[in-house]
Design a protein around this motif. Structure first.
Motif, short mmCIF file in Angstrom:
data_model
loop_
_atom_site.label_atom_id
_atom_site.label_comp_id
_atom_site.label_asym_id
_atom_site.label_seq_id
_atom_site.Cartn_x
_atom_site.Cartn_y
_atom_site.Cartn_z
N THR A 175 0.83 -1.26 -0.11
CA THR A 175 -0.37 -0.07 -0.14
C THR A 175 0.87 1.69 0.57
N ALA A 176 0.45 1.67 -0.69
CA ALA A 176 0.82 3.89 -0.75
C ALA A 176 0.79 4.44 -0.18
N ASP A 177 1.96 4.88 0.83
CA ASP A 177 1.50 6.03 1.77
C ASP A 177 2.25 7.04 1.64
N VAL A 178 1.92 7.33 0.41
CA VAL A 178 2.80 8.19 0.15
C VAL A 178 2.06 9.58 0.05
N PHE A 179 2.50 11.45 0.95
CA PHE A 179 2.04 12.02 0.74
C PHE A 179 2.39 13.15 -1.12
N PRO A 180 1.29 13.43 -1.22
CA PRO A 180 1.54 14.33 -2.80
C PRO A 180 1.03 15.99 -2.61
N GLN A 181 1.78 16.13 -1.70
CA GLN A 181 2.11 17.34 -1.35
C GLN A 181 2.13 18.97 -2.79
N ARG A 182 2.80 18.49 -3.52
CA ARG A 182 3.05 18.99 -4.06
C ARG A 182 3.37 18.79 -5.73
N HIS A 183 2.72 17.33 -5.91
CA HIS A 183 2.38 16.88 -6.57
C HIS A 183 1.38 16.32 -7.48
N ASP A 184 0.78 16.55 -8.72
CA ASP A 184 -1.00 15.69 -8.43
C ASP A 184 -1.00 14.11 -7.81
N PRO A 185 -1.82 13.95 -7.12
CA PRO A 185 -2.17 12.81 -6.35
C PRO A 185 -2.12 11.65 -7.46
N ILE A 186 -2.49 11.45 -8.55
CA ILE A 186 -2.98 10.23 -9.63
C ILE A 186 -1.79 10.08 -10.32
N ARG A 187 -0.67 11.29 -10.83
CA ARG A 187 0.69 11.19 -11.28
C ARG A 187 1.97 10.37 -9.66
N ILE A 188 1.45 11.00 -8.33
CA ILE A 188 2.11 10.26 -7.89
C ILE A 188 2.21 8.84 -6.92
N MET A 189 1.25 8.54 -7.07
CA MET A 189 1.21 6.55 -7.34
C MET A 189 1.11 6.17 -7.92
N GLU A 190 0.49 6.70 -9.10
CA GLU A 190 1.21 5.63 -10.56
C GLU A 190 2.80 5.32 -10.28
N LYS A 191 4.12 6.93 -9.92
CA LYS A 191 4.88 6.04 -10.06
C LYS A 191 5.21 5.66 -8.98
N THR A 192 4.62 5.74 -8.36
CA THR A 192 4.78 5.15 -6.47
C THR A 192 5.14 3.24 -7.31
N PHE A 193 4.12 2.78 -7.65
CA PHE A 193 4.36 1.47 -8.05
C PHE A 193 4.85 1.46 -9.19
N GLU A 194 5.29 2.27 -10.09
CA GLU A 194 6.27 2.05 -11.24
C GLU A 194 7.58 2.05 -10.38
N TRP A 195 8.61 2.17 -9.87
CA TRP A 195 9.04 2.03 -8.77
C TRP A 195 8.95 1.23 -8.56
N MET A 196 7.64 0.64 -7.00
CA MET A 196 7.43 -1.30 -7.13
C MET A 196 7.62 -1.87 -7.76
N ASP A 197 7.25 -2.09 -8.61
CA ASP A 197 7.73 -2.97 -9.11
C ASP A 197 8.71 -3.58 -10.39
N TYR A 198 9.16 -1.92 -10.49
CA TYR A 198 11.31 -1.26 -11.31
C TYR A 198 11.83 -2.55 -10.02
N ILE A 199 11.51 -1.76 -8.70
CA ILE A 199 12.93 -2.75 -7.30
C ILE A 199 12.55 -4.71 -7.00
N PHE A 200 10.59 -4.48 -7.34
CA PHE A 200 10.74 -6.30 -7.54
C PHE A 200 10.98 -6.93 -8.46
N ASP A 201 10.95 -6.57 -9.89
CA ASP A 201 11.87 -7.10 -10.56
C ASP A 201 13.62 -7.31 -10.57
N VAL A 202 13.99 -6.30 -10.26
CA VAL A 202 15.26 -6.24 -9.34
C VAL A 202 15.59 -7.65 -8.70
N ALA A 203 14.83 -7.44 -7.90
CA ALA A 203 14.70 -8.30 -6.90
C ALA A 203 14.55 -10.01 -7.33
#
Length: 318
Positions: A262-290
């Protein structure tokens, strides 16, 4: 591992700090609709009772947008009654309200076909020395959580620890203490929510915390975010501590964690939709490396104690 990503409803609504209101207030349906637009999002962590009270109406709304429920988040920190604590509050009447609130949240979770309630006892703690009797506070909290856990064996209670905020010193503030607390309740359905950023703030190694909680059988739920270890900034995961995140992902695989991320990410200065998408993109990358890590090869290198051979190997997978 199948990845199930969700978002905490509150981060799609009002977002503010001590100085600025960053996002406007939004209705529950507006937040659900926004979350449905986030690529990779499969569900929501719904906050009770601030974001909803009628589970049937919420279930109908979520179904309409094709979203599930990762967990029900019982908020016992945002209202005036919880100013001096919830399950460890010195007044028995307030502790009773906390237990009743947990039971209600468990009922709502069952109605939403969600087997878990998460809760952060962040007002349970102190700001100054001698403010509470720690033995009493710990005992009261154990008794209250035990009673709630006995109420419904079909719903898990996952408790989230944090070093500080809003109290200067939170009562349940690290992985070891939290796991011990869960065991002291003597209830199989009591476990721990591991928030990556909270582990960093507590100066833990997140992979170590995940491995420890997994081995104890108490790793129930995971929040992802990032920070500089100086405060719980709730940044996009991996943007600061990439090495730690790859090791963390490997640890989740090794302990067999297959629950929600679950994304517990604070979207203060960013569009909430975009920052959540980036969260999942980064997590996919991290899991793929692992996933690329040859664990037999890694174990052999660990036996040989060649630190930089290990680091060079992991670097070669990036």
């Amino acid at each position: 591992m199948k990845r199930k990503y969700s978002i905490i409803t509150g981060f799609m609504g009002t977002v503010k700090d001590r100085f600025i209101d960053y996002q406007p207030a939004r209705s529950m349906e507006e937040m659900v609709k926004m979350a449905s637009k986030v690529k990779g999002c499969s569900g929501l962590e719904v906050v009770y009772p601030q974001n909803f009270t009628n589970a049937a109406e919420l279930k109908k709304m979520l179904d309409a947008y094709g979203l599930g429920v990762s967990t029900v988040n019982l908020n016992v920190k945002g209202d005036e009654i919880w100013r001096y604590g919830s399950f460890s509050h010195p007044e028995a009447s307030v502790r009773r309200k906390a237990v009743d609130a947990m039971k209600e949240a468990m009922d709502r979770a069952a109605q939403l076909e969600c087997p878990i309630v998460t809760c952060a006892l962040l007002n349970d703690g102190v700001d100054y020395p001698f403010e509470i009797n720690y033995m009493d506070a710990f005992s009261h909290a154990i008794e209250g959580i035990r009673e709630a856990a006995e109420y419904r064996k079909d719903v898990k209670i996952s408790l989230e620890y944090k070093q500080s905020e809003p109290r200067v010193h939170c009562l349940l503030n690290n992985a070891g203490k939290m796991a011990y607390f869960a065991q002291m309740t003597e209830q199989e359905n009591v476990g721990v929510t591991l928030d990556f950023g909270h582990a960093l703030q507590a100066l833990e190694v997140p992979a170590d915390s995940a491995s420890f909680l997994g081995q104890t059988g108490k790793l129930f739920y995971v929040h992802v975010n990032d920070n500089f270890r100086n405060w719980d900034w709730d940044m996009v995961p991996g943007t600061v501590n990439l090495w730690d995140y790859i090791e963390f992902a490997l640890a989740l695989k090794q302990v067999g964690y297959e629950g929600w991320i679950t994304a517990d990410v604070f979207p203060q200065r960013h569009d909430p939709i975009r920052i959540m998408e980036k969260t999942f993109e980064w997590m996919d990358y991290i899991f793929d490396v692992a996933e690329k890590i040859d664990e037999d090869k890694l174990r052999q290198m660990q036996k040989e104690l060649d630190t930089f051979e290990i680091m060079d190997y992991i670097r070669s997978l990036l």
